[in-house]
Structures are given as structure tokens and as C-alpha cells.
Design a protein around this motif. Structure first.
Motif, PDB file in Angstrom:
ATOM      1  N   TYR A  42      16.508  32.402  50.607  1.00 36.42           N
ATOM      2  CA  TYR A  42      15.288  33.204  50.686  1.00 36.42           C
ATOM      3  C   TYR A  42      14.057  32.319  50.492  1.00 36.42           C
ATOM      4  CZ  TYR A  42      11.885  36.880  49.987  1.00 36.42           C
ATOM      5  OH  TYR A  42      10.774  37.693  50.113  1.00 36.42           O
ATOM      6  N   MET A  43      14.193  31.365  49.613  1.00 33.98           N
ATOM      7  CA  MET A  43      13.054  30.491  49.321  1.00 33.98           C
ATOM      8  C   MET A  43      12.938  29.337  50.317  1.00 33.98           C
ATOM      9  SD  MET A  43      13.143  30.546  45.174  1.00 33.98           S
ATOM     10  CE  MET A  43      11.628  29.643  44.978  1.00 33.98           C
ATOM     11  N   GLY A  44      13.810  29.319  51.307  1.00 35.76           N
ATOM     12  CA  GLY A  44      13.665  28.355  52.383  1.00 35.76           C
ATOM     13  C   GLY A  44      14.457  27.087  52.247  1.00 35.76           C
ATOM     14  N   ALA A  45      15.393  27.050  51.330  1.00 33.86           N
ATOM     15  CA  ALA A  45      16.230  25.858  51.217  1.00 33.86           C
ATOM     16  C   ALA A  45      17.044  25.728  52.494  1.00 33.86           C
ATOM     17  CB  ALA A  45      17.145  25.954  50.005  1.00 33.86           C
ATOM     18  N   SER A  46      17.091  24.533  53.032  1.00 35.71           N
ATOM     19  CA  SER A  46      17.747  24.362  54.327  1.00 35.71           C
ATOM     20  C   SER A  46      19.096  23.679  54.216  1.00 35.71           C
ATOM     21  CB  SER A  46      16.842  23.560  55.258  1.00 35.71           C
ATOM     22  OG  SER A  46      16.565  22.297  54.689  1.00 35.71           O
ATOM     23  N   GLY A  47      19.604  23.521  53.021  1.00 37.25           N
ATOM     24  CA  GLY A  47      20.891  22.858  52.849  1.00 37.25           C
ATOM     25  C   GLY A  47      22.040  23.767  53.239  1.00 37.25           C
ATOM     26  N   PRO A  48      23.222  23.202  53.374  1.00 40.05           N
ATOM     27  CA  PRO A  48      24.393  24.001  53.739  1.00 40.05           C
ATOM     28  C   PRO A  48      24.804  24.928  52.599  1.00 40.05           C
ATOM     29  CG  PRO A  48      25.038  21.764  53.204  1.00 40.05           C
ATOM     30  CD  PRO A  48      23.538  21.794  53.181  1.00 40.05           C
ATOM     31  N   ASP A  49      25.407  26.048  52.956  1.00 36.12           N
ATOM     32  CA  ASP A  49      25.864  26.952  51.913  1.00 36.12           C
ATOM     33  C   ASP A  49      27.228  26.495  51.386  1.00 36.12           C
ATOM     34  OD1 ASP A  49      27.815  27.797  53.727  1.00 36.12           O
ATOM     35  OD2 ASP A  49      26.761  29.634  54.255  1.00 36.12           O
ATOM     36  N   THR A  50      27.716  27.190  50.411  1.00 39.57           N
ATOM     37  CA  THR A  50      28.952  26.811  49.735  1.00 39.57           C
ATOM     38  C   THR A  50      30.140  26.781  50.697  1.00 39.57           C
ATOM     39  OG1 THR A  50      28.086  27.853  47.751  1.00 39.57           O
ATOM     40  CG2 THR A  50      30.422  27.357  47.764  1.00 39.57           C
ATOM     41  N   ALA A  51      30.243  27.753  51.579  1.00 39.53           N
ATOM     42  CA  ALA A  51      31.354  27.804  52.527  1.00 39.53           C
ATOM     43  C   ALA A  51      31.302  26.612  53.472  1.00 39.53           C
ATOM     44  CB  ALA A  51      31.321  29.109  53.315  1.00 39.53           C
ATOM     45  N   GLU A  52      30.099  26.265  53.933  1.00 40.08           N
ATOM     46  CA  GLU A  52      29.948  25.108  54.816  1.00 40.08           C
ATOM     47  C   GLU A  52      30.350  23.820  54.094  1.00 40.08           C
ATOM     48  OE1 GLU A  52      26.304  26.047  57.849  1.00 40.08           O
ATOM     49  OE2 GLU A  52      25.803  25.845  55.718  1.00 40.08           O
ATOM     50  N   LEU A  53      29.954  23.701  52.841  1.00 37.40           N
ATOM     51  CA  LEU A  53      30.317  22.516  52.070  1.00 37.40           C
ATOM     52  C   LEU A  53      31.825  22.409  51.904  1.00 37.40           C
ATOM     53  CD1 LEU A  53      27.614  22.385  49.257  1.00 37.40           C
ATOM     54  CD2 LEU A  53      27.909  20.791  51.147  1.00 37.40           C
ATOM     55  N   GLU A  54      32.467  23.513  51.618  1.00 39.72           N
ATOM     56  CA  GLU A  54      33.921  23.510  51.427  1.00 39.72           C
ATOM     57  C   GLU A  54      34.626  23.135  52.725  1.00 39.72           C
ATOM     58  OE1 GLU A  54      37.041  23.317  49.104  1.00 39.72           O
ATOM     59  OE2 GLU A  54      35.042  23.802  48.357  1.00 39.72           O
ATOM     60  N   THR A  55      34.158  23.680  53.840  1.00 39.48           N
ATOM     61  CA  THR A  55      34.729  23.348  55.143  1.00 39.48           C
ATOM     62  C   THR A  55      34.551  21.868  55.445  1.00 39.48           C
ATOM     63  OG1 THR A  55      34.280  25.566  55.969  1.00 39.48           O
ATOM     64  CG2 THR A  55      34.593  23.852  57.624  1.00 39.48           C
ATOM     65  N   LYS A 115       9.468  37.067  44.171  1.00 37.94           N
ATOM     66  CA  LYS A 115       9.715  37.660  45.494  1.00 37.94           C
ATOM     67  C   LYS A 115      11.187  37.532  45.881  1.00 37.94           C
ATOM     68  CE  LYS A 115       5.086  37.072  47.386  1.00 37.94           C
ATOM     69  NZ  LYS A 115       4.241  36.329  48.341  1.00 37.94           N
ATOM     70  N   ALA A 116      11.786  36.390  45.589  1.00 39.07           N
ATOM     71  CA  ALA A 116      13.197  36.184  45.918  1.00 39.07           C
ATOM     72  C   ALA A 116      14.075  37.145  45.123  1.00 39.07           C
ATOM     73  CB  ALA A 116      13.599  34.742  45.645  1.00 39.07           C
ATOM     74  N   LEU A 117      13.754  37.314  43.844  1.00 37.83           N
ATOM     75  CA  LEU A 117      14.552  38.221  43.016  1.00 37.83           C
ATOM     76  C   LEU A 117      14.362  39.679  43.440  1.00 37.83           C
ATOM     77  CD1 LEU A 117      14.094  36.558  39.525  1.00 37.83           C
ATOM     78  CD2 LEU A 117      16.095  36.473  41.014  1.00 37.83           C
ATOM     79  N   VAL A 118      13.159  40.047  43.837  1.00 40.34           N
ATOM     80  CA  VAL A 118      12.920  41.408  44.330  1.00 40.34           C
ATOM     81  C   VAL A 118      13.714  41.629  45.616  1.00 40.34           C
ATOM     82  CG1 VAL A 118      11.171  42.947  45.324  1.00 40.34           C
ATOM     83  CG2 VAL A 118      10.681  41.719  43.198  1.00 40.34           C
ATOM     84  N   ALA A 119      13.699  40.647  46.511  1.00 39.39           N
ATOM     85  CA  ALA A 119      14.465  40.766  47.757  1.00 39.39           C
ATOM     86  C   ALA A 119      15.953  40.927  47.454  1.00 39.39           C
ATOM     87  CB  ALA A 119      14.223  39.550  48.641  1.00 39.39           C
ATOM     88  N   ASN A 126      27.769  37.768  47.511  1.00 37.39           N
ATOM     89  CA  ASN A 126      28.704  37.240  46.517  1.00 37.39           C
ATOM     90  C   ASN A 126      28.066  36.144  45.670  1.00 37.39           C
ATOM     91  OD1 ASN A 126      30.759  38.928  47.327  1.00 37.39           O
ATOM     92  ND2 ASN A 126      31.539  37.485  48.830  1.00 37.39           N
ATOM     93  N   ASN A 127      27.178  35.355  46.288  1.00 42.28           N
ATOM     94  CA  ASN A 127      26.560  34.234  45.594  1.00 42.28           C
ATOM     95  C   ASN A 127      25.052  34.468  45.511  1.00 42.28           C
ATOM     96  OD1 ASN A 127      25.544  31.761  44.748  1.00 42.28           O
ATOM     97  ND2 ASN A 127      27.113  30.604  45.826  1.00 42.28           N
ATOM     98  N   ALA A 128      24.595  34.994  44.382  1.00 37.68           N
ATOM     99  CA  ALA A 128      23.179  35.324  44.214  1.00 37.68           C
ATOM    100  C   ALA A 128      22.296  34.078  44.265  1.00 37.68           C
ATOM    101  CB  ALA A 128      22.970  36.068  42.898  1.00 37.68           C
ATOM    102  N   ALA A 129      22.749  32.990  43.672  1.00 33.68           N
ATOM    103  CA  ALA A 129      21.956  31.755  43.671  1.00 33.68           C
ATOM    104  C   ALA A 129      21.752  31.253  45.092  1.00 33.68           C
ATOM    105  CB  ALA A 129      22.637  30.686  42.815  1.00 33.68           C
ATOM    106  N   GLU A 130      22.792  31.341  45.904  1.00 32.74           N
ATOM    107  CA  GLU A 130      22.690  30.913  47.304  1.00 32.74           C
ATOM    108  C   GLU A 130      21.697  31.798  48.058  1.00 32.74           C
ATOM    109  OE1 GLU A 130      25.738  30.949  50.966  1.00 32.74           O
ATOM    110  OE2 GLU A 130      26.407  29.805  49.225  1.00 32.74           O
ATOM    111  N   PHE A 131      21.730  33.090  47.802  1.00 31.87           N
ATOM    112  CA  PHE A 131      20.783  34.019  48.423  1.00 31.87           C
ATOM    113  C   PHE A 131      19.351  33.619  48.080  1.00 31.87           C
ATOM    114  CE2 PHE A 131      17.922  37.608  48.214  1.00 31.87           C
ATOM    115  CZ  PHE A 131      18.132  38.257  49.427  1.00 31.87           C
ATOM    116  N   VAL A 132      19.097  33.343  46.806  1.00 36.45           N
ATOM    117  CA  VAL A 132      17.749  32.968  46.363  1.00 36.45           C
ATOM    118  C   VAL A 132      17.325  31.662  47.023  1.00 36.45           C
ATOM    119  CG1 VAL A 132      16.361  32.278  44.361  1.00 36.45           C
ATOM    120  CG2 VAL A 132      17.888  34.256  44.202  1.00 36.45           C
ATOM    121  N   ARG A 133      18.215  30.682  47.064  1.00 32.65           N
ATOM    122  CA  ARG A 133      17.882  29.404  47.712  1.00 32.65           C
ATOM    123  C   ARG A 133      17.507  29.619  49.172  1.00 32.65           C
ATOM    124  NH1 ARG A 133      22.088  27.338  44.555  1.00 32.65           N
ATOM    125  NH2 ARG A 133      23.605  27.679  46.203  1.00 32.65           N
TER     126      ARG A 133
END
Length: 99
Positions: free
Chosen positions: A52-65, A30-34, A43-50
Motif C-alpha cells: 500500500y505504501m508503494g514498496a516495490s520488492g517481491p512478496d513473500t510467495a515470490e521470495l519463496e519461489t 492511511k495504510a492501516l485504514v485501508a 494473510n500477511n498484514a505487513a505485506e499489505f501495508v508495504r
């Protein structure tokens, strides 16, 4: 050789059934279809999938900041520590000179 190949295949098949039974394969599909259906691909497909699947961690930009902020705060701590030491030395000289 065939005897060592089959147990590995058997384990793979068992693991595949485990993932299917747990709904993992369906969730990933379902995540890949979405992702496929997204008009503008992220830009970051893995982040999109995470996400979509409900991962609640910060994204890459938030981590860098956050990393940059942490680095700046550590530098500020070092600066204030040095200033504190200098002021302690001045205070000690002032107190010993005044007596």
C-alpha cells in the motif's frame, strides 16, 4: 530519576514531530485504514501495508519461489559439474589409450 526520564520523553516527542513533519505518520495511518477497510483481510498484514505504501520488492510467495528455484539450480549445477568431471576423466583415458 525524573531528570533522566524527561530527556528521553523530549527525544521521543522530537522524533514524533519529525515523523509527522515528514508525512510518515499520515502514510502509515492511511495504510492501516485501508487495511481496516479491506473486506477480506490479507494473510500477511505487513505485506499489505508495504504494498500500500508503494514498496516495490517481491512478496513473500515470490521470495519463496525464487529461493526454491535457486536451490534447484544449484543442485543442477552440482550434478552437471560432476558429470563434466566424469566426462573429462573418460576423455583423458580415451586420449591416452589411443596414442
Amino acid at each position: 530519576m525524573t531528570s533522566t526520564y524527561r530527556p528521553n520523553e523530549s527525544k521521543r516527542e522530537e522524533f514524533r514531530r519529525y515523523l509527522e513533519k515528514g508525512g510518515v505518520v499520515d502514510s502509515i495511518t492511511k495504510a492501516l485504514v485501508a487495511l481496516y477497510e479491506e473486506a477480506e483481510k490479507p494473510n500477511n498484514a505487513a505485506e499489505f501495508v508495504r504494498r500500500y505504501m508503494g514498496a516495490s520488492g517481491p512478496d513473500t510467495a515470490e521470495l519463496e519461489t525464487t529461493k526454491n528455484e535457486l536451490m534447484c539450480l544449484r543442485e543442477k549445477i552440482d550434478e552437471l559439474t560432476r558429470e563434466n568431471e566424469t566426462l573429462k576423466e573418460k576423455l583423458q583415458k580415451y586420449e591416452s589409450g589411443g596414442q
